[in-house]
Structures are given as structure tokens and as C-alpha cells.
Design a protein around this motif. Structure first.
Motif, PDB file in Angstrom:
ATOM      1  N   TYR A   1     100.710  29.789  30.433  1.00  0.00           N
ATOM      2  CA  TYR A   1      99.274  29.691  30.172  1.00  0.00           C
ATOM      3  C   TYR A   1      98.849  28.237  29.993  1.00  0.00           C
ATOM      4  O   TYR A   1      97.749  27.848  30.410  1.00  0.00           O
ATOM      5  N   ILE A   2      99.711  27.431  29.372  1.00  0.00           N
ATOM      6  CA  ILE A   2      99.384  26.019  29.174  1.00  0.00           C
ATOM      7  C   ILE A   2      99.207  25.305  30.515  1.00  0.00           C
ATOM      8  O   ILE A   2      98.296  24.481  30.691  1.00  0.00           O
ATOM      9  N   PHE A   3     100.053  25.638  31.498  1.00  0.00           N
ATOM     10  CA  PHE A   3     100.016  24.949  32.792  1.00  0.00           C
ATOM     11  C   PHE A   3      99.117  25.642  33.818  1.00  0.00           C
ATOM     12  O   PHE A   3      98.494  24.981  34.653  1.00  0.00           O
ATOM     13  N   PHE A   4      99.072  26.973  33.781  1.00  0.00           N
ATOM     14  CA  PHE A   4      98.342  27.717  34.820  1.00  0.00           C
ATOM     15  C   PHE A   4      97.386  28.731  34.191  1.00  0.00           C
ATOM     16  O   PHE A   4      97.307  29.886  34.617  1.00  0.00           O
ATOM     17  N   GLY A   5      96.650  28.314  33.173  1.00  0.00           N
ATOM     18  CA  GLY A   5      95.808  29.223  32.407  1.00  0.00           C
ATOM     19  C   GLY A   5      94.689  29.887  33.183  1.00  0.00           C
ATOM     20  O   GLY A   5      94.158  30.907  32.752  1.00  0.00           O
ATOM     21  N   LYS A   6      94.328  29.333  34.335  1.00  0.00           N
ATOM     22  CA  LYS A   6      93.229  29.908  35.116  1.00  0.00           C
ATOM     23  C   LYS A   6      93.703  30.973  36.100  1.00  0.00           C
ATOM     24  O   LYS A   6      92.879  31.688  36.673  1.00  0.00           O
ATOM     25  N   ASN A   7      95.007  31.087  36.291  1.00  0.00           N
ATOM     26  CA  ASN A   7      95.554  32.080  37.215  1.00  0.00           C
ATOM     27  C   ASN A   7      95.409  33.474  36.618  1.00  0.00           C
ATOM     28  O   ASN A   7      95.781  33.718  35.469  1.00  0.00           O
ATOM     29  N   ILE A   8      94.894  34.417  37.405  1.00  0.00           N
ATOM     30  CA  ILE A   8      94.613  35.762  36.909  1.00  0.00           C
ATOM     31  C   ILE A   8      95.880  36.490  36.482  1.00  0.00           C
ATOM     32  O   ILE A   8      95.900  37.218  35.476  1.00  0.00           O
ATOM     33  N   LEU A   9      96.994  36.289  37.210  1.00  0.00           N
ATOM     34  CA  LEU A   9      98.253  36.955  36.854  1.00  0.00           C
ATOM     35  C   LEU A   9      98.799  36.421  35.533  1.00  0.00           C
ATOM     36  O   LEU A   9      99.336  37.186  34.710  1.00  0.00           O
ATOM     37  N   ILE A  10      98.648  35.113  35.331  1.00  0.00           N
ATOM     38  CA  ILE A  10      99.106  34.506  34.075  1.00  0.00           C
ATOM     39  C   ILE A  10      98.263  35.018  32.914  1.00  0.00           C
ATOM     40  O   ILE A  10      98.779  35.289  31.819  1.00  0.00           O
ATOM     41  N   ARG A  11      96.968  35.188  33.130  1.00  0.00           N
ATOM     42  CA  ARG A  11      96.073  35.681  32.080  1.00  0.00           C
ATOM     43  C   ARG A  11      96.356  37.154  31.756  1.00  0.00           C
ATOM     44  O   ARG A  11      96.167  37.592  30.620  1.00  0.00           O
ATOM     45  N   ILE A  12      96.820  37.909  32.745  1.00  0.00           N
ATOM     46  CA  ILE A  12      97.225  39.304  32.477  1.00  0.00           C
ATOM     47  C   ILE A  12      98.442  39.322  31.565  1.00  0.00           C
ATOM     48  O   ILE A  12      98.554  40.148  30.648  1.00  0.00           O
ATOM     49  N   LEU A  13      99.360  38.371  31.786  1.00  0.00           N
ATOM     50  CA  LEU A  13     100.550  38.284  30.938  1.00  0.00           C
ATOM     51  C   LEU A  13     100.175  37.884  29.520  1.00  0.00           C
ATOM     52  O   LEU A  13     100.779  38.357  28.553  1.00  0.00           O
ATOM     53  N   GLY A  14      99.176  37.008  29.371  1.00  0.00           N
ATOM     54  CA  GLY A  14      98.760  36.608  28.028  1.00  0.00           C
ATOM     55  C   GLY A  14      97.765  35.479  28.045  1.00  0.00           C
ATOM     56  O   GLY A  14      97.944  34.506  28.780  1.00  0.00           O
TER      57      GLY A  14
END
Length: 478
Positions: free
Chosen positions: A310-323
Motif C-alpha cells: 500500500y505504501i508503494f502502490f496505494g492507488k492500485n485497485i488490487l492492492i486496495r482490496i488487500l488492505g
């Protein structure tokens, strides 16, 4: 197929440090001494600061699991027992699902499997240390510099290897129990004692207050004229440990001790000596604290990787689904506010659990299912399944009263799998409810502490009984 995979790793295992098993049984006093020394080394490591740390004000991705993993931020005990547990969990799940095949009756297979666990634990320590360094846990990597970044990683990997070897030392018979249990219980006890009895002053919005909940109660009553307000602050303050948390901790402790005594006694008889009978206990918590430890390790790894991504790729939808992570009030510490990581995190208070019942329900459900499954897996890989117990009883020429040797497996199968699954689920339920009520050291921590202390108590009783029997035999021979 699986055996070839382990053999491929054999050349790498040759370079790993190893503790050789003792050629004879180590006397109890020496085992106790080794255990105390290992605990002392761990406690010193958990206080020695890492060299090269520039700042410790950034968010800690391991914040929610440090107590139960025996870890202390910014010290040589940075990762605690997490690499060991993570490696063991991965290897055991792979073995249980037959992705890798291990014949535990063969010494070579057991050696390869244990070596693979150690190798993966060191790799995991290296990966987690690298994540901590390059995500800015110890300060901006550019400010730290490449040399000190490398030194930080080297220190964490080296100290994790030392903890791994101390665990191996104790498990191979030089000490009592395992290093994982010993270090975890010590860290939890230390945390509970400190949060209860600390005399240190902490600045709060109400002014300076004692950190320890019990100490703060007497301090506030003695220093304030308004006794009702003093009691309210002592019991309900939210920025420091309060008396309600201490009471919840004592109640949780009592519940776990009470449930620890539940067991089914299977009557067994000797096939060699007629008339000799005994009992084989199947505990409600058949797999002890291992499921909750593995579950904590699993959730800790998910939190670390989710926060890092999230720190590096916080705008990615898959990363946001993870947390999705956001700072806590008046702190740089991040907490999950949505996504999978949010629903795997315990509500921080009873009010938070009531306000968001979906979060509470999903958290309890995930915890119950995970612990139940890990308990079942642990039974299969730890050689404590119905088939293994039946074989052990048969080798000792014992049989369950009223059942033939052929029928023992079926009778054990009727008892052991339900005890493992239900016991694991009950562990999770007690831990989850304890977390919601805000116990000191977390619900998982209370469970692990009680069970580990109980295991050590049983070890001491067993050793004392064996010592008395040996003394009686010597006197009889004289």
C-alpha cells in the motif's frame, strides 16, 4: 517428486549451522541451565538496539503482532520467532497437501525436511528485513545509506539465525520445551507485567499519568481530590492501559485455565501384564497453542505485505482490496481501515465491535476457520493423528479397553479429529472475544502464555516423577 525437491536443496543445507542431537539424555539440571541461558540471551537480544537506525517514528508493519511473536522493535529481536513460524507453517502445509512428500520414518527425510525449514526461515528473515529497511521503518533509506542498510539487514538475519539455533538447541533435548514457546511466553509475561506495574510517567491529555494500570489506579486516587473522576480515568482511559483491560485479562486467564482441564480419558490396558490399566488423555486443546501461533504468524505476514504494498502502490485497485491503511489518531502508526487486512484485524474495543458488526462477524469467522484448519493440519504433520497414536499404543503393547488392535484407529478417529478441530475453533473464539474486550497482550497472547506455562509445569512434574522413580530403583538395588 516432493522428495526430489528436498534433495535439490541438500547442497544448500550443508552450509547451514546445525545443533547435533546429544548422544545420551541430558540431565534435568543441565537442561534447565541451557533453558535459562537461552532465555537470558533472547532477553538481552531483545534490548540491544540495531546499529544504523536513523528514525523510529515511522509506522511499524509488525505493530499488532509483536507481543505474540516475541519481537521488540528496533532491537536484535526485531522479528522474534516470526521467520521460524512462517517457515514451519509453509513447509507443513506443503507436506500435508502432498506437494512435497516426506516419509517421517526415514531419518534422511526428517533431516532434509528440518534443514529445508531452517533454510526457508533464513530466507524469510532476509525478505522481511529487506522490506523493513527499504520501506523506511528505520528512516529514509537514502539518508541511512547503502552500507548501513546492508548492515541493518545483516544484523536482523544474523539475530534471527541465532534465535533459530537456540530453538533447535532446546528442541533437540539440551533444554526444556522449544525456543518458540519459551521466548513467546517470556515476551507476553514481560508485556503484561509492564502494562500492569510500570511506574513510568506518560504525558496524556489529562496530564502525566503512571503507565501501569494498577499503579495508576492508586496514584490517581492518592493525587486527585475528585475520587469519582480518578476512578473513571483509571478504569476507562483510552490512551493507556486501564483497569478494565486488566480485569478482562484476569478473566480471560481464568477461562483458559478452566478450559485447559477439559479432556477425554480413554481407558487403556497392557497386553503384556494382565490387570494393569491406565488412561490415555485426549485434551480439548489437543494441539495446544500451536494453531493460534500459526494463525498469528499468517495474519502478521499478510499485514506486513499489505502495508508494504500500500505504501508503494496505494492507488492500485488490487492492492486496495488487500488492505487500505491510514494513520491512527495523533500517531504515525498505520492501521487497516478497509480491505482484507481490515477484516483480519481485531476490533480495538467493545464499542468498535458494536459499531461495525460486519467487521466483528467476519473477523471472528476468519479466525475460527483458520485456527480450525491449522489445528487439523498440525495434527497430521506433527505425528499426533489417530493413526500415529494407534501405532504408538500398539508399539507399547497397549490397547484401548474393549477394543481390539484393529479397532483402536476407529475409536481414536472418533475422538481426535473433533478434539483438534473444535479445540482450535474454541481457541480462536476465546482469543477473538478477549481481543474485543481489550485484554493486555492480546487474546492470542493470553492463550499462548497460559498453555506454554502449563506445558512447562507438566514437564517439571514429569521430570520430578521420573527422578523419584529412579531414586527408588537405586535404593531398591542397594
Amino acid at each position: 517428486m516432493g522428495l526430489r525437491v528436498l534433495k535439490v536443496l541438500k547442497p544448500f543445507m550443508a552450509a547451514l549451522p546445525e545443533i547435533e542431537a546429544p548422544d545420551r539424555k541430558v540431565p534435568f539440571n543441565q537442561r534447565l541451565l541451557y533453558t535459562v541461558i537461552a532465555l537470558f540471551v533472547y532477553l538481552v537480544m531483545s534490548q540491544l538496539p540495531l546499529y544504523g537506525v536513523v528514525s523510529s517514528e515511522s509506522s511499524d508493519p509488525f505493530y499488532w503482532f509483536r507481543i505474540v511473536m516475541g519481537a521488540n522493535r528496533g532491537t536484535l529481536g526485531e522479528l522474534g520467532v516470526l521467520p521460524i513460524l512462517t517457515s514451519g507453517m509453509i513447509m507443513q502445509i506443503l507436506a500435508a497437501s502432498n506437494i512435497i512428500r516426506v516419509d517421517y520414518s526415514l531419518k534422511e527425510d526428517r533431516s532434509l525436511f528440518c534443514g529445508a525449514q531452517k533454510l526457508f526461515a533464513i530466507f524469510i528473515a532476509f525478505g522481511q528485513a529487506s522490506l523493513f529497511v527499504f520501506t523506511g521503518v528505520y528512516g529514509n533509506p537514502n539518508e541511512i545509506g547503502s552500507i548501513r542498510c546492508a548492515l541493518l539487514i545483516l544484523q536482523i538475519v544474523f539475530s534471527s539465525t541465532v534465535i533459530l539455533l537456540m530453538d533447535e538447541l532446546l528442541q533437540k533435548g539440551y533444554g526444556l520445551g522449544s525456543g518458540i514457546n519459551l521466548f513467546t511466553a517470556a515476551n507476553i509475561c514481560q508485556n503484561i507485567f509492564w502494562k500492569t506495574m510500570s511506574f513510568r510517567f506518560i504525558e496524556t491529555i489529562r496530564g502525566p499519568e503512571r503507565e501501569g494500570a494498577l499503579v495508576s489506579l492508586f496514584s490517581l486516587l492518592a493525587s486527585r481530590k475528585n475520587k469519582v473522576r480518578a476512578l473513571k480515568d483509571a478504569f476507562y482511559r483510552s490512551d493507556l492501559t486501564n483497569m478494565m483491560s486488566l480485569i478482562a485479562t484476569v478473566i480471560a486467564f481464568g477461562v483458559v485455565v478452566y478450559l485447559q482441564g477439559f479432556r477425554i480419558e480413554l481407558p487403556v490396558k497392557s497386553n503384556r501384564m494382565r490387570g494393569q490399566r491406565a488412561s490415555y488423555p485426549i485434551k480439548l486443546f489437543y494441539t495446544s497453542s500451536m494453531p493460534i501461533m500459526l494463525q498469528s504468524a499468517l495474519f502478521a505476514n499478510i499485514f506486513i505485505f499489505s502495508q508494504t504494498l500500500y505504501i508503494f502502490f496505494g492507488k492500485n485497485i488490487l492492492i486496495r482490496i488487500l488492505g487500505v491503511w491510514a494513520p491512527m489518531a495523533e500517531s504515525n502508526q498505520l492501521e487497516a481501515v478497509s480491505g482484507v487486512a481490515y477484516y483480519l484485524s481485531a476490533p480495538h474495543s467493545l464499542m468498535a465491535a458494536i459499531v461495525d458488526p460486519i467487521h466483528t462477524f467476519l473477523y471472528i469467522s476468519f479466525t475460527l476457520l483458520t485456527c480450525s484448519y491449522l489445528s487439523k493440519v498440525w495434527v497430521d504433520v506433527s505425528r499426533s493423528s489417530s493413526r500415529d497414536v494407534a501405532k504408538t499404543l500398539k508399539d507399547q503393547q497397549l490397547a484401548i479397553a474393549g477394543f481390539r488392535d484393529i479397532s483402536m484407529y476407529k475409536e481414536l478417529q472418533r475422538v481426535i479429529p473433533p478434539a483438534a478441530s473444535f479445540g482450535g475453533a474454541l481457541l480462536a473464539a476465546v482469543a477473538a472475544i478477549s481481543d474485543i474486550f481489550g485484554v493486555i497482550g492480546s487474546g492470542a497472547g493470553i492463550l499462548m502464555m497460559v498453555m506454554i506455562i502449563f506445558q512447562y509445569f507438566e514437564m517439571f512434574v514429569k521430570e520430578q516423577m521420573e527422578g523419584n522413580m529412579s531414586m527408588e530403583a537405586m535404593m531398591a538395588n542397594q
